[in-house]
Design an enzyme around this catalytic site. Sequence first.
Site, short mmCIF file in Angstrom:
data_model
loop_
_atom_site.label_atom_id
_atom_site.label_comp_id
_atom_site.label_asym_id
_atom_site.label_seq_id
_atom_site.Cartn_x
_atom_site.Cartn_y
_atom_site.Cartn_z
N ASP A 101 23.26 72.63 -115.13
CA ASP A 101 23.48 72.90 -116.56
C ASP A 101 22.20 72.62 -117.33
O ASP A 101 22.18 71.87 -118.30
CB ASP A 101 24.63 72.01 -117.07
CG ASP A 101 25.15 72.44 -118.43
OD1 ASP A 101 24.92 73.60 -118.82
OD2 ASP A 101 25.78 71.62 -119.11
N VAL B 179 29.15 60.35 -127.72
CA VAL B 179 28.20 59.39 -127.16
C VAL B 179 27.84 58.36 -128.21
O VAL B 179 27.54 58.71 -129.37
CB VAL B 179 26.92 60.10 -126.66
CG1 VAL B 179 25.93 59.08 -126.11
CG2 VAL B 179 27.26 61.14 -125.60
N ALA C 126 26.03 61.58 -130.71
CA ALA C 126 26.25 62.97 -130.29
C ALA C 126 27.74 63.20 -130.16
O ALA C 126 28.48 62.30 -129.75
CB ALA C 126 25.55 63.25 -128.96
N SER C 127 28.17 64.40 -130.52
CA SER C 127 29.59 64.71 -130.48
C SER C 127 29.79 66.11 -129.93
O SER C 127 29.35 67.09 -130.52
CB SER C 127 30.17 64.62 -131.90
OG SER C 127 31.55 64.83 -131.91
N ALA C 128 30.43 66.20 -128.77
CA ALA C 128 30.66 67.49 -128.12
C ALA C 128 32.15 67.72 -127.94
O ALA C 128 32.97 66.91 -128.37
CB ALA C 128 29.94 67.53 -126.77
N SER C 129 32.50 68.82 -127.30
CA SER C 129 33.91 69.20 -127.20
C SER C 129 34.73 68.25 -126.35
O SER C 129 35.90 68.02 -126.62
CB SER C 129 34.03 70.62 -126.64
OG SER C 129 33.35 70.71 -125.41
N ILE C 130 34.11 67.70 -125.32
CA ILE C 130 34.84 66.85 -124.39
C ILE C 130 34.71 65.37 -124.72
O ILE C 130 35.66 64.60 -124.58
CB ILE C 130 34.36 67.11 -122.94
CG1 ILE C 130 34.87 68.47 -122.46
CG2 ILE C 130 34.82 66.01 -121.98
CD1 ILE C 130 34.42 68.82 -121.06
#
Length: 384
Positions: free
Chosen positions: A282, A134, A127-131
């Site tokens: 969230d 994983v 997984a790849s998010a803005s912050i």
Amino acid sequence: MFRDVLRLIEIIRILAKYRILNVFAELKLFPSFLAVVVSGFVLKKSNKKRNERIRLALQELGPTFVKFGQLLSTRIDIVGASLAEELSKLQDKVPPSIGNDVYNILKDEFKQDVSMLFKSFDAHPVASASIAEVFKATTNNDELVAVKILRPGIEEKFLKDISLFCKLANFANKRNKKLERLKLLDIVKLFEKTVKMEMDLRFEAASASELRENNKEDFIHIPKVYWQYISKKVLTLEWVDGISIYDKKMLQDRKVNLKTVGHNLITMFLNQAYRDGFFHADLHPGNVLVKDNGAIVLLDFGIMGRLDYRTKVYLAEILKGFIDRDYQYVAEVHMRAGYISSSVSLSEFAQGCRSIGEPIVGVRAKDISVAKLLTHLFEITEDF
């Protein structure tokens, strides 16, 4: 200062590209003639509706704006129901960027090679998010874990944009006094506090641990924290498999009882908020999985909420007042809690509460439009 100017120029260019500079001109935050001129240089015709263009602009502006848009999606009182719904679609999925640096980051954080820390470690993010990104790994005890690692330099990038947000909020308040009611600077400060905590993964580990402890007797699963693999930049939690709550078809194929899942979700949130006073703040569907047995799995503990005892009592009293259709009592509780000014007419506020409560008395839950209800609720808050 020079960097702020360059960033502001970039922001204006993107806002013009998506034809939303006129929104700021209408709020007297940008000269109307200049909005026309700038838009004339970069304008591309689009059949997309205004709210969708706003969402796309935020996505192009980058991670800070995506996060801010996600925050605003919960503030119907500020942006309205239709824009809030569109902003709720914002996804902070971005291309992976850490790459092989992951090995150096882990070595810097724990003073050991990855081969010593884990039995196996997959450097391709799941997984790849803005912050953060994983990764999946196996401990030396053969336990599967999810390793969350902050993107290098991300904190500095966020804080630069937030500093600019503060300046823009102050500018907006000075240019348009009507915007002071929205407390834009307070919202930016709250956003700054939230992001700072999200960027220290030790706080997220502590939140996951507390939530797991609170809910150990319940029907939800909170991943176990592996404290030996925790640092400011690294979070390691138990790897948990489940079905995305988005995937209704798979849930049905696995014979998961959807009514039970819905009941469990509501009970889970009420237990966290009113029993424990500490809740996952969230809860978008990307953070909720479902096991084959219907148990709820929660992920991502960067944003949490707390209710103190007095607030829980006030909210319970307000709910009781609405159930009893005692709108004068509802108004009195609001006054006692300090939710409305002492200068407000209680009888007029009670009448406003009646206009919220009466239309849904005796109506089946499935026939109630929550969007319309919330829109009306926030219109009342604006009036009072």
